[in-house]
Design a protein around this motif. Structure first.
Motif, PDB file in Angstrom:
ATOM      1  N   UNK A   1      26.207  50.801  -8.968  1.00  0.00           N
ATOM      2  CA  UNK A   1      25.188  50.813 -10.293  1.00  0.00           C
ATOM      3  C   UNK A   1      23.940  50.557  -9.499  1.00  0.00           C
ATOM      4  N   UNK A   2      23.203  51.417 -10.484  1.00  0.00           N
ATOM      5  CA  UNK A   2      21.650  52.390  -9.892  1.00  0.00           C
ATOM      6  C   UNK A   2      20.646  51.318 -10.658  1.00  0.00           C
ATOM      7  N   UNK A   3      20.236  50.572 -10.417  1.00  0.00           N
ATOM      8  CA  UNK A   3      19.124  49.648 -11.320  1.00  0.00           C
ATOM      9  C   UNK A   3      18.745  49.725 -10.806  1.00  0.00           C
ATOM     10  N   UNK A   4      17.695  50.157 -11.193  1.00  0.00           N
ATOM     11  CA  UNK A   4      15.320  50.030  -9.966  1.00  0.00           C
ATOM     12  C   UNK A   4      15.153  48.391 -10.395  1.00  0.00           C
ATOM     13  N   UNK A   5      15.262  48.445  -8.902  1.00  0.00           N
ATOM     14  CA  UNK A   5      15.072  48.061  -7.369  1.00  0.00           C
ATOM     15  C   UNK A   5      15.986  48.853  -7.293  1.00  0.00           C
ATOM     16  N   UNK A   6      17.339  48.151  -7.636  1.00  0.00           N
ATOM     17  CA  UNK A   6      18.590  47.750  -7.121  1.00  0.00           C
ATOM     18  C   UNK A   6      19.546  48.531  -6.802  1.00  0.00           C
ATOM     19  N   UNK A   7      20.150  48.792  -5.656  1.00  0.00           N
ATOM     20  CA  UNK A   7      22.047  49.594  -5.985  1.00  0.00           C
ATOM     21  C   UNK A   7      22.969  48.402  -5.122  1.00  0.00           C
ATOM     22  N   UNK A   8      23.595  48.680  -6.406  1.00  0.00           N
ATOM     23  CA  UNK A   8      24.638  47.776  -6.188  1.00  0.00           C
ATOM     24  C   UNK A   8      26.045  48.088  -6.386  1.00  0.00           C
ATOM     25  N   UNK A   9      26.900  48.178  -4.706  1.00  0.00           N
ATOM     26  CA  UNK A   9      28.158  49.069  -4.894  1.00  0.00           C
ATOM     27  C   UNK A   9      29.418  47.638  -4.443  1.00  0.00           C
ATOM     28  N   UNK A  10      30.372  48.798  -4.967  1.00  0.00           N
ATOM     29  CA  UNK A  10      31.079  46.805  -4.832  1.00  0.00           C
ATOM     30  C   UNK A  10      32.868  47.643  -4.388  1.00  0.00           C
ATOM     31  N   UNK A  11      33.252  46.769  -4.217  1.00  0.00           N
ATOM     32  CA  UNK A  11      34.767  48.002  -2.952  1.00  0.00           C
ATOM     33  C   UNK A  11      35.226  47.020  -3.319  1.00  0.00           C
ATOM     34  N   UNK A  12      37.069  47.503  -4.082  1.00  0.00           N
ATOM     35  CA  UNK A  12      38.325  46.829  -4.459  1.00  0.00           C
ATOM     36  C   UNK A  12      39.019  47.560  -3.022  1.00  0.00           C
ATOM     37  N   UNK A  13      40.004  46.611  -2.460  1.00  0.00           N
ATOM     38  CA  UNK A  13      41.414  47.101  -2.172  1.00  0.00           C
ATOM     39  C   UNK A  13      40.772  48.245  -0.941  1.00  0.00           C
ATOM     40  N   UNK A  14      39.843  47.331   0.218  1.00  0.00           N
ATOM     41  CA  UNK A  14      39.432  47.512   1.163  1.00  0.00           C
ATOM     42  C   UNK A  14      40.146  47.330   2.290  1.00  0.00           C
ATOM     43  N   UNK A  15      41.716  47.705   3.012  1.00  0.00           N
ATOM     44  CA  UNK A  15      41.858  47.161   4.244  1.00  0.00           C
ATOM     45  C   UNK A  15      42.548  47.761   5.317  1.00  0.00           C
TER      46      UNK A  15
ATOM     47  N   UNK B   1      38.179  42.723  -0.528  1.00  0.00           N
ATOM     48  CA  UNK B   1      36.995  43.978  -1.697  1.00  0.00           C
ATOM     49  C   UNK B   1      35.332  43.575  -0.924  1.00  0.00           C
ATOM     50  N   UNK B   2      34.625  44.198  -0.728  1.00  0.00           N
ATOM     51  CA  UNK B   2      33.476  44.013  -0.141  1.00  0.00           C
ATOM     52  C   UNK B   2      32.117  44.737  -0.971  1.00  0.00           C
ATOM     53  N   UNK B   3      31.237  44.610  -1.130  1.00  0.00           N
ATOM     54  CA  UNK B   3      29.971  44.167  -1.877  1.00  0.00           C
ATOM     55  C   UNK B   3      28.977  44.815  -0.896  1.00  0.00           C
ATOM     56  N   UNK B   4      28.085  46.194  -1.286  1.00  0.00           N
ATOM     57  CA  UNK B   4      26.754  46.323  -0.447  1.00  0.00           C
ATOM     58  C   UNK B   4      25.203  46.029  -1.504  1.00  0.00           C
ATOM     59  N   UNK B   5      24.156  45.694  -1.269  1.00  0.00           N
ATOM     60  CA  UNK B   5      23.222  45.663  -2.265  1.00  0.00           C
ATOM     61  C   UNK B   5      21.859  45.995  -1.000  1.00  0.00           C
ATOM     62  N   UNK B   6      21.556  46.480  -2.172  1.00  0.00           N
ATOM     63  CA  UNK B   6      20.164  47.778  -1.483  1.00  0.00           C
ATOM     64  C   UNK B   6      19.317  46.861  -2.707  1.00  0.00           C
ATOM     65  N   UNK B   7      18.252  47.048  -1.630  1.00  0.00           N
ATOM     66  CA  UNK B   7      16.436  46.666  -2.550  1.00  0.00           C
ATOM     67  C   UNK B   7      15.128  47.943  -2.001  1.00  0.00           C
ATOM     68  N   UNK B   8      14.782  48.029  -3.197  1.00  0.00           N
ATOM     69  CA  UNK B   8      13.596  49.015  -2.414  1.00  0.00           C
ATOM     70  C   UNK B   8      12.589  48.253  -2.616  1.00  0.00           C
TER      71      UNK B   8
END
Length: 234
Positions: free
Chosen positions: A34-48, A104-111
């Motif tokens: 999901x790219x919504x300024x100023x955020x990028x949120x990345x949700x991961x599933x079945x990651x092991x 699962x996992x999450x990554x969040x980037x902030x400008x």
């Protein structure tokens, strides 16, 4: 969502999947960007990975987290560069967390140059927001101290991003000063996530089931992000 936005998200999904696969030997089964300024949120599933599954069965959670921390730090520069290329967002802050029990996992980037309430393309208010802030503040108070500021955004129907500023107490600042960041992060992960996962009030106040809860910190900024992944009730 515009076609161009969808294309950007697809390209980010593909690139991040390849990076994770190359680094970990196995990529996530699903990636939601999901790219919504100023955020990028990345949700991961079945990651092991197969190796991590064995370690998890042996309750070697710290070993998995430590290895992933090292790998993620090596991936940040390329991720940030690719996000800048595709979106124009200059990510200065990057947070991540794992829900190993859910794979699962999450990554969040902030400008941060673009971090202003009037510039975000997200839901600034939503049902249950005030109650959620109060509940997060209460949990924070019980674990460490009430944040100096708590705010949140509904990134999409399934994702709420909560940001807390000013959460560290004096003993935590001293641990950071003497180089005990990793120990502090491990302790806070165990303690805070336990409180967040055991909370049964989030679902009612948000009128949605809570599928995953993630939390991470930037100790030097005295800042933390919490991400709630929802399963809408209606």
């Amino acid at each position: 969502m515009e076609a161009n936005d969808k294309q950007v998200q697809n390209e980010l999904t593909s690139h991040i999947g390849r990076l994770l696969r190359d680094a970990f030997g196995k990529g996530p089964q699903s990636i939601y960007v999901s790219v919504n300024r100023p955020f990028v949120v990345i949700y991961l599933r079945n990651f092991l990975s197969p190796t991590e599954k064995i370690l998890l069965q042996q309750d070697q959670i710290y070993s998995i987290q430590s290895t992933r921390d090292l790998l993620m730090k090596s991936l940040f520069p390329e991720m940030k560069a690719y996000i800048l290329l595709l979106t124009g967002l200059n990510i200065q802050e990057f947070y991540y967390d794992w829900g190993l029990h859910n794979q699962s996992g999450i990554m969040v980037g902030i400008d941060c140059d673009d971090e202003h309430p009037h510039s975000v393309n997200v839901h600034e208010t939503y049902a249950g927001q005030e109650e959620l802030h109060q509940e997060i503040d209460l949990i924070s108070h019980n674990v460490e101290k009430k944040p100096e500021k708590t705010y949140s955004y509904k990134i999409n129907d399934r994702t709420i991003l909560v940001i807390r500023n000013g959460i560290l107490i004096s003993i935590e600042k001293e641990l950071i000063r003497i180089g005990q960041e990793e120990t502090l992060k491990l302790a806070k992960r165990n303690l805070e996530k336990g409180h967040l996962h055991r909370n049964n009030r989030f679902s009612k106040m948000l009128n949605a089931g809570v599928v995953d809860v993630f939390v991470d910190w930037d100790f030097h900024l005295d800042k933390s992000v919490i991400v709630l992944i929802l399963h809408p009730s209606s």
